[in-house]
Write a protein that holds these residues in place. Structure first.
Motif, PDB file in Angstrom:
ATOM      1  N   LEU A  87       0.807  -1.216   0.000  1.00 32.36           N
ATOM      2  CA  LEU A  87       0.000   0.000   0.000  1.00 32.36           C
ATOM      3  C   LEU A  87       0.842   1.269   0.000  1.00 32.36           C
ATOM      4  O   LEU A  87       0.397   2.312  -0.489  1.00 32.36           O
ATOM      5  N   GLU A  88       2.045   1.199   0.575  1.00 32.25           N
ATOM      6  CA  GLU A  88       2.881   2.399   0.627  1.00 32.25           C
ATOM      7  C   GLU A  88       3.766   2.534  -0.609  1.00 32.25           C
ATOM      8  O   GLU A  88       4.494   3.519  -0.729  1.00 32.25           O
ATOM      9  N   ARG A  89       3.686   1.581  -1.528  1.00 30.33           N
ATOM     10  CA  ARG A  89       4.420   1.689  -2.790  1.00 30.33           C
ATOM     11  C   ARG A  89       3.564   2.505  -3.755  1.00 30.33           C
ATOM     12  O   ARG A  89       2.479   2.082  -4.139  1.00 30.33           O
ATOM     13  N   PRO A  90       4.020   3.676  -4.166  1.00 28.12           N
ATOM     14  CA  PRO A  90       3.151   4.624  -4.881  1.00 28.12           C
ATOM     15  C   PRO A  90       2.562   4.084  -6.178  1.00 28.12           C
ATOM     16  O   PRO A  90       3.222   3.368  -6.938  1.00 28.12           O
ATOM     17  N   GLU A  91       1.295   4.434  -6.369  1.00 31.80           N
ATOM     18  CA  GLU A  91       0.594   4.290  -7.640  1.00 31.80           C
ATOM     19  C   GLU A  91       0.557   2.858  -8.169  1.00 31.80           C
ATOM     20  O   GLU A  91       0.653   2.613  -9.373  1.00 31.80           O
ATOM     21  N   GLN A  92       0.386   1.914  -7.261  1.00 30.61           N
ATOM     22  CA  GLN A  92       0.240   0.516  -7.656  1.00 30.61           C
ATOM     23  C   GLN A  92      -1.231   0.136  -7.848  1.00 30.61           C
ATOM     24  O   GLN A  92      -1.538  -0.858  -8.500  1.00 30.61           O
ATOM     25  N   GLY A  97       3.969   6.041  13.713  1.00 29.68           N
ATOM     26  CA  GLY A  97       2.976   6.589  12.810  1.00 29.68           C
ATOM     27  C   GLY A  97       1.765   5.693  12.635  1.00 29.68           C
ATOM     28  O   GLY A  97       1.850   4.471  12.816  1.00 29.68           O
ATOM     29  N   PHE A  98       0.645   6.318  12.285  1.00 33.37           N
ATOM     30  CA  PHE A  98      -0.610   5.589  12.105  1.00 33.37           C
ATOM     31  C   PHE A  98      -0.520   4.606  10.944  1.00 33.37           C
ATOM     32  O   PHE A  98      -1.189   3.575  10.934  1.00 33.37           O
ATOM     33  N   LEU A  99       0.318   4.916   9.949  1.00 33.70           N
ATOM     34  CA  LEU A  99       0.475   4.047   8.786  1.00 33.70           C
ATOM     35  C   LEU A  99       1.665   3.119   8.932  1.00 33.70           C
ATOM     36  O   LEU A  99       2.274   2.694   7.942  1.00 33.70           O
ATOM     37  N   LYS A 100       1.981   2.775  10.166  1.00 37.97           N
ATOM     38  CA  LYS A 100       3.043   1.808  10.445  1.00 37.97           C
ATOM     39  C   LYS A 100       2.512   0.661  11.302  1.00 37.97           C
ATOM     40  O   LYS A 100       3.107   0.288  12.318  1.00 37.97           O
ATOM     41  N   PRO A 101       1.388   0.049  10.909  1.00 36.57           N
ATOM     42  CA  PRO A 101       0.839  -1.040  11.726  1.00 36.57           C
ATOM     43  C   PRO A 101       1.733  -2.272  11.665  1.00 36.57           C
ATOM     44  O   PRO A 101       2.427  -2.496  10.667  1.00 36.57           O
ATOM     45  N   LYS A 102       1.711  -3.034  12.727  1.00 30.17           N
ATOM     46  CA  LYS A 102       2.469  -4.295  12.761  1.00 30.17           C
ATOM     47  C   LYS A 102       1.592  -5.378  12.148  1.00 30.17           C
ATOM     48  O   LYS A 102       0.715  -5.920  12.794  1.00 30.17           O
ATOM     49  N   ASN A 123     -11.571  -3.389  15.902  1.00 32.00           N
ATOM     50  CA  ASN A 123     -11.727  -4.366  14.830  1.00 32.00           C
ATOM     51  C   ASN A 123     -11.983  -3.751  13.457  1.00 32.00           C
ATOM     52  O   ASN A 123     -11.736  -4.414  12.442  1.00 32.00           O
ATOM     53  N   PHE A 124     -12.473  -2.496  13.396  1.00 32.87           N
ATOM     54  CA  PHE A 124     -12.876  -1.953  12.108  1.00 32.87           C
ATOM     55  C   PHE A 124     -12.325  -0.560  11.819  1.00 32.87           C
ATOM     56  O   PHE A 124     -11.644  -0.356  10.820  1.00 32.87           O
ATOM     57  N   ASN A 125     -12.617   0.418  12.675  1.00 34.05           N
ATOM     58  CA  ASN A 125     -12.302   1.801  12.318  1.00 34.05           C
ATOM     59  C   ASN A 125     -10.807   2.055  12.194  1.00 34.05           C
ATOM     60  O   ASN A 125     -10.373   2.779  11.286  1.00 34.05           O
ATOM     61  N   ILE A 126     -10.012   1.500  13.103  1.00 31.76           N
ATOM     62  CA  ILE A 126      -8.560   1.718  13.017  1.00 31.76           C
ATOM     63  C   ILE A 126      -8.009   1.165  11.705  1.00 31.76           C
ATOM     64  O   ILE A 126      -7.373   1.891  10.931  1.00 31.76           O
ATOM     65  N   PRO A 127      -8.204  -0.131  11.405  1.00 35.17           N
ATOM     66  CA  PRO A 127      -7.621  -0.657  10.164  1.00 35.17           C
ATOM     67  C   PRO A 127      -8.231  -0.066   8.900  1.00 35.17           C
ATOM     68  O   PRO A 127      -7.511   0.149   7.910  1.00 35.17           O
ATOM     69  N   ILE A 128      -9.527   0.228   8.915  1.00 38.11           N
ATOM     70  CA  ILE A 128     -10.155   0.709   7.688  1.00 38.11           C
ATOM     71  C   ILE A 128      -9.817   2.173   7.435  1.00 38.11           C
ATOM     72  O   ILE A 128      -9.578   2.577   6.289  1.00 38.11           O
ATOM     73  N   GLN A 129      -9.740   2.982   8.499  1.00 41.22           N
ATOM     74  CA  GLN A 129      -9.302   4.370   8.292  1.00 41.22           C
ATOM     75  C   GLN A 129      -7.833   4.428   7.907  1.00 41.22           C
ATOM     76  O   GLN A 129      -7.425   5.302   7.139  1.00 41.22           O
ATOM     77  N   SER A 130      -7.033   3.506   8.417  1.00 43.35           N
ATOM     78  CA  SER A 130      -5.635   3.476   7.974  1.00 43.35           C
ATOM     79  C   SER A 130      -5.567   3.074   6.499  1.00 43.35           C
ATOM     80  O   SER A 130      -4.754   3.617   5.735  1.00 43.35           O
ATOM     81  N   ALA A 131      -6.429   2.152   6.079  1.00 34.72           N
ATOM     82  CA  ALA A 131      -6.430   1.725   4.674  1.00 34.72           C
ATOM     83  C   ALA A 131      -6.786   2.879   3.749  1.00 34.72           C
ATOM     84  O   ALA A 131      -6.130   3.089   2.714  1.00 34.72           O
ATOM     85  N   VAL A 132      -7.827   3.654   4.103  1.00 37.56           N
ATOM     86  CA  VAL A 132      -8.215   4.758   3.226  1.00 37.56           C
ATOM     87  C   VAL A 132      -7.144   5.837   3.219  1.00 37.56           C
ATOM     88  O   VAL A 132      -6.896   6.487   2.185  1.00 37.56           O
ATOM     89  N   GLU A 133      -6.441   6.017   4.323  1.00 40.42           N
ATOM     90  CA  GLU A 133      -5.345   6.987   4.319  1.00 40.42           C
ATOM     91  C   GLU A 133      -4.180   6.495   3.464  1.00 40.42           C
ATOM     92  O   GLU A 133      -3.542   7.289   2.756  1.00 40.42           O
ATOM     93  N   PHE A 134      -3.886   5.184   3.516  1.00 38.55           N
ATOM     94  CA  PHE A 134      -2.869   4.625   2.613  1.00 38.55           C
ATOM     95  C   PHE A 134      -3.214   4.980   1.166  1.00 38.55           C
ATOM     96  O   PHE A 134      -2.352   5.417   0.393  1.00 38.55           O
ATOM     97  N   HIS A 135      -4.482   4.765   0.788  1.00 36.34           N
ATOM     98  CA  HIS A 135      -4.885   5.037  -0.587  1.00 36.34           C
ATOM     99  C   HIS A 135      -4.773   6.524  -0.897  1.00 36.34           C
ATOM    100  O   HIS A 135      -4.310   6.908  -1.979  1.00 36.34           O
ATOM    101  N   SER A 136      -5.184   7.366   0.038  1.00 35.77           N
ATOM    102  CA  SER A 136      -5.147   8.804  -0.204  1.00 35.77           C
ATOM    103  C   SER A 136      -3.726   9.326  -0.349  1.00 35.77           C
ATOM    104  O   SER A 136      -3.458  10.201  -1.175  1.00 35.77           O
ATOM    105  N   ARG A 137      -2.817   8.797   0.446  1.00 36.79           N
ATOM    106  CA  ARG A 137      -1.436   9.323   0.449  1.00 36.79           C
ATOM    107  C   ARG A 137      -0.551   8.676  -0.611  1.00 36.79           C
ATOM    108  O   ARG A 137       0.429   9.299  -1.062  1.00 36.79           O
TER     109      ARG A 137
END
Length: 599
Positions: free
Chosen positions: A347-352, A593-598, A436-450
């Motif tokens: 997800l952090e690899r741009p424009e995939q 960071g929020f986009l550094k989940p284990k 179970n939902f908001n943390i991972p899903i909001q992180s996912a949408v931020e991955f896509h946005s950034r």
């Protein structure tokens, strides 16, 4: 088992029901919901339809659409050879239809899984079937196609009409495909040293997508306009397919409902030892992986489907969802590996991932998770580590030191210094929603946005509508406001197992039509509220604004533009902001960071 219990054995619902609720639930279902126990009735279709198909013939049937017109259904189409015998734990083999006449007027078996009341196995190993529902059999119709992956934690569920009858989506002029795939042990067991590779469930899904891409024009669909959508585990699977070139070539946009591949249970923990423990539970005493693999290939699949939870270690029972068999990383040097790196790296690899995306949650997704945990109040009150997500870089199993400090902080943030009890159920439900939902899903949408959101829009929603068709909440007997996990599904699909009929012009009927219109608009136009819809009777001139792109704006605070789906549609910003700001601080401290989940 009573007739009502058969209804309640719906696998999506059954896994979270408490025994003490059964009497209340039976009365609720029997007297308030007026469940149709005979959804598989003797009703005859309007007529049968023969379709020449790849050297053979498929026999489907015609039915009336709910508002006007008709559609044609082909159910139980085998998209692969039965994965039995030597094909157990192996990649699916495409079906050969030559010289075969297949009766597709009845659904195929669901994947082998346990009935949650009797604990007896239901379904079958031979489960690789799909269903096609089309409003037009004209070959050049070029209708948008929606392919649905069912949820159920990779343990339960099916794409069958008991839960997912798609006539209201089909009414909007799209072709809908649902399907079954191997679940649990049969779909995810991983022991490469013995010749068994995991992720076969995903290979099943990919083959179903390939089948749709290659064949859907025979059913009036457009092979160049396919939307993949799913719920919960099905959404997480769809999210993964978006990242994989060998999958995403078969579809063009995606909808993720209450699920993403960034959820902490998505990756299997210690998969090879899980396989070895499964073998020991089944009676294998060998320590040689090749012998263990041979044993498991010949073991009783029905017993494995009902005893899989015994594989869980005490640590896995303590924290997170008690799921055993799910996604695994495969050796990049192995033959045709499916997944070789964690999704955060992808997800952090741009424009995939350059395809339109719609995703979101229900207001109280955690409602479904909270009741079983209330039986463990003493443990939640005495073991602070239970409050720490596995994606945070803190050992949540120790309950001492930093674990105790962080666990107590999380508990006090949600419960405001009070112990977990029935009095703090609502606050605990919010915690379960976030964990179970908001943390991972909001992180996912931020991955896509950034990183991924360049030329394709991302649309985010929160379903908070509380109406007559919120089936999950009704079946659970909850007397509280808001939408439960899965409550939006029964505005898109009819749950034939427990169907409630509402008038099209009723409040719930209008919400159903709005939901189906937005979902199918996205499938048609890559936009749930397109300009060419104009001031339509349902959406009028409302505009669902996409999430703003944050590419190249690393120092800019993330802003989440969100559609709140309620009686009135309205745009909001940063849903659950106070709670999410708390978690951003936690991940900032322990994960950089929020986009550094284990993951």
């Amino acid at each position: 088992m009573s007739a009502i219990r058969k209804v309640l054995s719906n696998p999506i619902v059954a896994r979270i029901l408490l025994r003490k609720q059964m009497e209340k639930l039976e009365k609720c279902v029997a007297h308030k919901l007026k469940v149709n126990l005979n959804f598989v009735s003797s009703k005859k279709p309007l007529k049968t339809v023969d379709l020449p198909f790849n050297g053979g013939t498929l026999i489907g049937f015609e039915e009336k659409l709910p508002l006007h017109g008709t559609y044609v259904a082909f159910q139980g189409i085998p998209y692969a050879e039965p994965p039995i015998g030597p094909r157990r734990f192996a990649p699916p083999v495409p079906m050969n239809y030559c010289n075969k006449t297949l009766n597709c007027t009845k659904e195929g078996e669901m994947s082998l899984q346990p009935d949650m009341f009797t604990k007896e196995p239901i379904g079958a190993e031979s489960c690789l079937f799909l269903n096609v529902y089309t409003p037009s059999m004209v070959k050049n119709s070029k209708l948008p196609v929606m392919v649905y992956i069912h949820g159920g934690g990779f343990i339960f569920g099916s794409g069958n009409v008991s839960d997912h009858s798609p006539e209201y989506l089909v009414q909007e002029g799209v072709v809908v495909v649902t399907f079954n795939y191997r679940l649990n042990v049969l779909g995810f067991l991983h022991l490469p040293s013995g010749g068994i590779v995991g992720n076969q469930a995903f290979r099943d899904q990919r083959l179903a997508l390939k089948w749709v891409s290659e064949n859907i024009e025979k059913f009036g669909g457009d092979s160049r306009n396919i939307t993949l959508f799913g719920h919960s585990a099905g959404a997480a699977a769809a999210h993964l397919h978006m990242m994989l070139p060998e999958s995403k070539k078969y579809f063009h946009k995606a909808i993720l409902q209450s699920g993403s591949s960034t959820m902490d249970w998505f990756m299997q923990f210690d998969p090879e030892n899980n396989a070895r423990r499964m073998a020991r539970i089944m009676g294998c005493r060998s320590k040689d992986d090749r012998e263990i693999a041979k044993f498991l290939k010949e073991a009783n699949a029905k017993i494995m489907a009902t005893r899989f939870s015994e594989v869980l270690t005490p640590q896995r029972k303590k924290r997170g969802l008690p799921l055993v068999f799910s996604t695994v990383l495969e050796d990049k040097n192995s033959e045709n590996p499916f997944l070789t790196e964690t999704v955060d790296h992808k997800l952090e690899r741009p424009e995939q991932i350059d395809m339109p995306l719609m995703m979101g949650v229900t207001e109280h997704d955690g409602m479904v998770m909270a009741p079983p945990q209330m039986k463990r109040q003493d443990l939640w009150n005495s073991q602070p580590g239970r409050f720490i997500p596995r994606t945070v870089n803190v050992d949540g199993d120790s309950d001492t030191g930093e674990c105790k400090i962080l666990g107590d902080r999380i508990k006090n943030f949600y419960l405001q210094g009070k112990p977990l009890s029935e009095k703090t159920f609502d606050e605990f439900m919010d915690f379960m929603s976030d964990y179970n939902f908001n943390i991972p899903i909001q992180s996912a949408v931020e991955f896509h946005s950034r990183f991924q959101h360049k030329s394709s829009n991302v649309y985010y929603y929160q379903f908070s509508y509380d109406g007559e068709l919120n089936m999950m909440k009704k079946l659970l007997g909850f007397d509280m406001k808001g939408a439960n996990h899965g409550d939006e599904l029964t505005y898109l699909f009819v749950m034939k197992m427990a169907e409630i009929k509402v008038a099209p012009d009723s409040e719930a009927g209008i919400m159903r039509r709005k939901m189906c219109r937005m979902w199918t608009n996205f499938a048609k136009y890559s936009d749930p509220t397109p300009k060419n819809e104009g001031k339509c009777d349902l959406l009028r001139d409302f505009k669902w604004e996409p999430v703003k792109s944050h590419i190249g704006k690393d120092n800019e605070e993330f802003t989440l533009d969100c559609l709140d789906i309620n009686k009135e549609l309205r745009m909001i910003k940063n849903p659950f902001k106070k709670r999410m700001d708390f978690w951003r601080e936690v991940y900032g401290k322990y994960n950089r960071g929020f986009l550094k989940p284990k993951l």
